[in-house]
Design a protein around this motif. Structure first.
Motif, PDB file in Angstrom:
ATOM      1  N   ASN A 138      -5.316-115.331 -32.244  1.00 39.65           N
ATOM      2  CA  ASN A 138      -6.401-115.031 -31.311  1.00 39.65           C
ATOM      3  C   ASN A 138      -6.417-113.554 -30.926  1.00 39.65           C
ATOM      4  OD1 ASN A 138      -7.357-117.655 -31.291  1.00 39.65           O
ATOM      5  ND2 ASN A 138      -6.085-118.245 -29.550  1.00 39.65           N
ATOM      6  N   VAL A 139      -5.245-112.982 -30.735  1.00 37.30           N
ATOM      7  CA  VAL A 139      -5.153-111.553 -30.428  1.00 37.30           C
ATOM      8  C   VAL A 139      -5.702-110.744 -31.603  1.00 37.30           C
ATOM      9  CG1 VAL A 139      -3.543-109.637 -30.031  1.00 37.30           C
ATOM     10  CG2 VAL A 139      -3.234-111.798 -28.816  1.00 37.30           C
ATOM     11  N   LEU A 140      -5.316-111.125 -32.818  1.00 36.88           N
ATOM     12  CA  LEU A 140      -5.825-110.436 -34.008  1.00 36.88           C
ATOM     13  C   LEU A 140      -7.343-110.562 -34.109  1.00 36.88           C
ATOM     14  CD1 LEU A 140      -3.177-111.366 -36.721  1.00 36.88           C
ATOM     15  CD2 LEU A 140      -3.576-109.133 -35.697  1.00 36.88           C
ATOM     16  N   LEU A 141      -7.857-111.718 -33.785  1.00 32.84           N
ATOM     17  CA  LEU A 141      -9.301-111.940 -33.826  1.00 32.84           C
ATOM     18  C   LEU A 141     -10.021-111.012 -32.846  1.00 32.84           C
ATOM     19  CD1 LEU A 141     -11.767-113.667 -34.774  1.00 32.84           C
ATOM     20  CD2 LEU A 141     -11.315-115.085 -32.770  1.00 32.84           C
ATOM     21  N   ILE A 142      -9.521-110.911 -31.647  1.00 31.23           N
ATOM     22  CA  ILE A 142     -10.155-110.067 -30.626  1.00 31.23           C
ATOM     23  C   ILE A 142     -10.101-108.591 -31.028  1.00 31.23           C
ATOM     24  CG2 ILE A 142      -9.936-109.243 -28.241  1.00 31.23           C
ATOM     25  CD1 ILE A 142      -8.988-112.172 -27.590  1.00 31.23           C
ATOM     26  N   LEU A 143      -8.937-108.128 -31.480  1.00 34.07           N
ATOM     27  CA  LEU A 143      -8.818-106.727 -31.897  1.00 34.07           C
ATOM     28  C   LEU A 143      -9.680-106.440 -33.117  1.00 34.07           C
ATOM     29  CD1 LEU A 143      -5.003-106.174 -31.376  1.00 34.07           C
ATOM     30  CD2 LEU A 143      -6.870-105.182 -30.043  1.00 34.07           C
ATOM     31  N   GLY A 144      -9.724-107.374 -34.048  1.00 32.97           N
ATOM     32  CA  GLY A 144     -10.560-107.215 -35.231  1.00 32.97           C
ATOM     33  C   GLY A 144     -12.033-107.171 -34.879  1.00 32.97           C
ATOM     34  N   PHE A 145     -12.451-108.055 -33.992  1.00 26.29           N
ATOM     35  CA  PHE A 145     -13.854-108.077 -33.568  1.00 26.29           C
ATOM     36  C   PHE A 145     -14.232-106.776 -32.869  1.00 26.29           C
ATOM     37  CE2 PHE A 145     -17.157-109.018 -30.427  1.00 26.29           C
ATOM     38  CZ  PHE A 145     -18.166-109.454 -31.271  1.00 26.29           C
ATOM     39  N   LEU A 146     -13.368-106.317 -31.965  1.00 30.48           N
ATOM     40  CA  LEU A 146     -13.627-105.070 -31.249  1.00 30.48           C
ATOM     41  C   LEU A 146     -13.741-103.901 -32.232  1.00 30.48           C
ATOM     42  CD1 LEU A 146     -13.862-103.529 -28.551  1.00 30.48           C
ATOM     43  CD2 LEU A 146     -11.379-103.347 -28.578  1.00 30.48           C
ATOM     44  N   THR A 147     -12.830-103.827 -33.186  1.00 30.23           N
ATOM     45  CA  THR A 147     -12.854-102.758 -34.181  1.00 30.23           C
ATOM     46  C   THR A 147     -14.092-102.850 -35.060  1.00 30.23           C
ATOM     47  OG1 THR A 147     -10.441-102.725 -34.197  1.00 30.23           O
ATOM     48  CG2 THR A 147     -11.541-101.649 -36.041  1.00 30.23           C
ATOM     49  N   ALA A 148     -14.462-104.059 -35.461  1.00 29.07           N
ATOM     50  CA  ALA A 148     -15.660-104.238 -36.289  1.00 29.07           C
ATOM     51  C   ALA A 148     -16.912-103.780 -35.545  1.00 29.07           C
ATOM     52  CB  ALA A 148     -15.793-105.700 -36.710  1.00 29.07           C
ATOM     53  N   MET A 149     -16.993-104.102 -34.267  1.00 31.45           N
ATOM     54  CA  MET A 149     -18.163-103.699 -33.489  1.00 31.45           C
ATOM     55  C   MET A 149     -18.209-102.187 -33.297  1.00 31.45           C
ATOM     56  SD  MET A 149     -19.916-106.352 -33.084  1.00 31.45           S
ATOM     57  CE  MET A 149     -21.135-105.646 -32.020  1.00 31.45           C
ATOM     58  N   VAL A 150     -17.068-101.602 -32.945  1.00 34.59           N
ATOM     59  CA  VAL A 150     -17.022-100.153 -32.743  1.00 34.59           C
ATOM     60  C   VAL A 150     -17.386 -99.431 -34.037  1.00 34.59           C
ATOM     61  CG1 VAL A 150     -15.436 -98.211 -32.338  1.00 34.59           C
ATOM     62  CG2 VAL A 150     -15.409-100.172 -30.802  1.00 34.59           C
ATOM     63  N   GLY A 151     -16.775 -99.818 -35.146  1.00 32.88           N
ATOM     64  CA  GLY A 151     -17.050 -99.167 -36.425  1.00 32.88           C
ATOM     65  C   GLY A 151     -18.496 -99.307 -36.855  1.00 32.88           C
ATOM     66  N   THR A 152     -19.052-100.491 -36.683  1.00 32.45           N
ATOM     67  CA  THR A 152     -20.438-100.727 -37.086  1.00 32.45           C
ATOM     68  C   THR A 152     -21.412 -99.950 -36.213  1.00 32.45           C
ATOM     69  OG1 THR A 152     -19.827-102.919 -37.892  1.00 32.45           O
ATOM     70  CG2 THR A 152     -22.155-102.512 -37.495  1.00 32.45           C
ATOM     71  N   LEU A 153     -21.188 -99.948 -34.913  1.00 31.03           N
ATOM     72  CA  LEU A 153     -22.073 -99.197 -34.015  1.00 31.03           C
ATOM     73  C   LEU A 153     -21.972 -97.692 -34.253  1.00 31.03           C
ATOM     74  CD1 LEU A 153     -21.672-101.245 -30.718  1.00 31.03           C
ATOM     75  CD2 LEU A 153     -23.643-101.216 -32.276  1.00 31.03           C
ATOM     76  N   TRP A 154     -20.761 -97.198 -34.457  1.00 24.12           N
ATOM     77  CA  TRP A 154     -20.600 -95.776 -34.738  1.00 24.12           C
ATOM     78  C   TRP A 154     -21.278 -95.400 -36.052  1.00 24.12           C
ATOM     79  CZ3 TRP A 154     -14.784 -94.558 -33.449  1.00 24.12           C
ATOM     80  CH2 TRP A 154     -14.649 -94.460 -32.066  1.00 24.12           C
ATOM     81  N   LYS A 155     -21.220 -96.296 -37.032  1.00 25.18           N
ATOM     82  CA  LYS A 155     -21.858 -96.025 -38.326  1.00 25.18           C
ATOM     83  C   LYS A 155     -23.351 -95.808 -38.145  1.00 25.18           C
ATOM     84  CE  LYS A 155     -22.810 -97.997 -42.804  1.00 25.18           C
ATOM     85  NZ  LYS A 155     -23.974 -98.848 -42.896  1.00 25.18           N
ATOM     86  N   LEU A 156     -23.963 -96.575 -37.290  1.00 24.66           N
ATOM     87  CA  LEU A 156     -25.398 -96.450 -37.067  1.00 24.66           C
ATOM     88  C   LEU A 156     -25.781 -95.122 -36.414  1.00 24.66           C
ATOM     89  CD1 LEU A 156     -26.131-100.065 -35.812  1.00 24.66           C
ATOM     90  CD2 LEU A 156     -26.579 -99.111 -38.101  1.00 24.66           C
ATOM     91  N   LEU A 157     -24.821 -94.460 -35.781  1.00 25.83           N
ATOM     92  CA  LEU A 157     -25.099 -93.209 -35.079  1.00 25.83           C
ATOM     93  C   LEU A 157     -24.826 -91.965 -35.922  1.00 25.83           C
ATOM     94  CD1 LEU A 157     -23.488 -94.133 -31.650  1.00 25.83           C
ATOM     95  CD2 LEU A 157     -25.917 -94.224 -32.271  1.00 25.83           C
ATOM     96  N   GLN A 158     -24.284 -92.147 -37.116  1.00 24.98           N
ATOM     97  CA  GLN A 158     -23.880 -91.002 -37.932  1.00 24.98           C
ATOM     98  C   GLN A 158     -25.024 -90.465 -38.772  1.00 24.98           C
ATOM     99  OE1 GLN A 158     -20.943 -89.797 -37.128  1.00 24.98           O
ATOM    100  NE2 GLN A 158     -20.780 -91.604 -35.831  1.00 24.98           N
ATOM    101  N   ALA A 159     -24.985 -89.144 -39.002  1.00 25.00           N
ATOM    102  CA  ALA A 159     -26.029 -88.493 -39.785  1.00 25.00           C
ATOM    103  C   ALA A 159     -25.585 -88.183 -41.212  1.00 25.00           C
ATOM    104  CB  ALA A 159     -26.458 -87.207 -39.098  1.00 25.00           C
TER     105      ALA A 159
END
Length: 174
Positions: A138-159
């Protein structure tokens, strides 16, 4: 495993900063080196603990003698998790991957297509131990989800494409 882990990370850091006069790449290499050192030390401690508890040097033998109620083996599994997080740039160890943009483009290919996947390999290798501890999963799931969201959102902001690749890799590792 431990020697190959350390050697591959050392060589990656060397590739990240090919010119000692290039300040930005040198700082990126330094950050990656510190992060990888944390991972290597935690892997060394985990393997040492598992060896002391099982009396074996074979990972397969260690897996068969895993006892989820043994506090030492639980600590070893937490250290393996830490190693996987540092290698795969899982939050909060993601900074080394994002800063690696200062590296030459071929080095990025080695990172994004290869060594960053080491954390996933490590988790898969020790999967029988993780399956015995749903709370750690469960801890791995939460950290993985958080990282996936951060990475995906940051990707959308890059030029630029290189930053998009780094953020995309971050999201995929999550």
């Amino acid at each position: 495993l431990l020697a190959a882990w350390g050697l591959s990370n050392h060589l990656l850091v060397r590739l990240m900063a090919p010119n000692a006069k290039w300040q930005a790449a040198r700082q990126s290499g330094w950050l990656a080196g510190k992060t990888f050192a944390i991972g290597w030390i935690s892997l060394a401690l985990a393997l040492f603990i598992l060896h002391k508890q099982s009396g074996q040097i074979s990972i397969q033998a260690m897996l068969h003698q895993f006892n989820p109620s043994d506090g030492y083996q639980l600590a070893a599994l937490a250290l393996i998790t830490l190693t996987a997080m540092t290698q795969s740039a899982i939050w909060p160890f993601h900074r080394w991957l994002v800063s690696s943009l200062n590296s030459p483009t071929p080095v990025s290919a080695v990172m994004h297509a290869g060594l960053v996947n080491g954390g996933g390999f490590l988790l898969a290798r020790f999967a029988p131990m993780y399956l015995a501890l749903p709370s750690l999963l469960n801890v791995l799931l939460i950290l993985g989800f958080l990282t996936a969201m951060v990475g995906t959102l940051w990707k959308l902001l890059q030029a630029d494409v290189k930053r998009m690749l780094a953020c995309s890799t971050l999201g995929q590792m999550g």
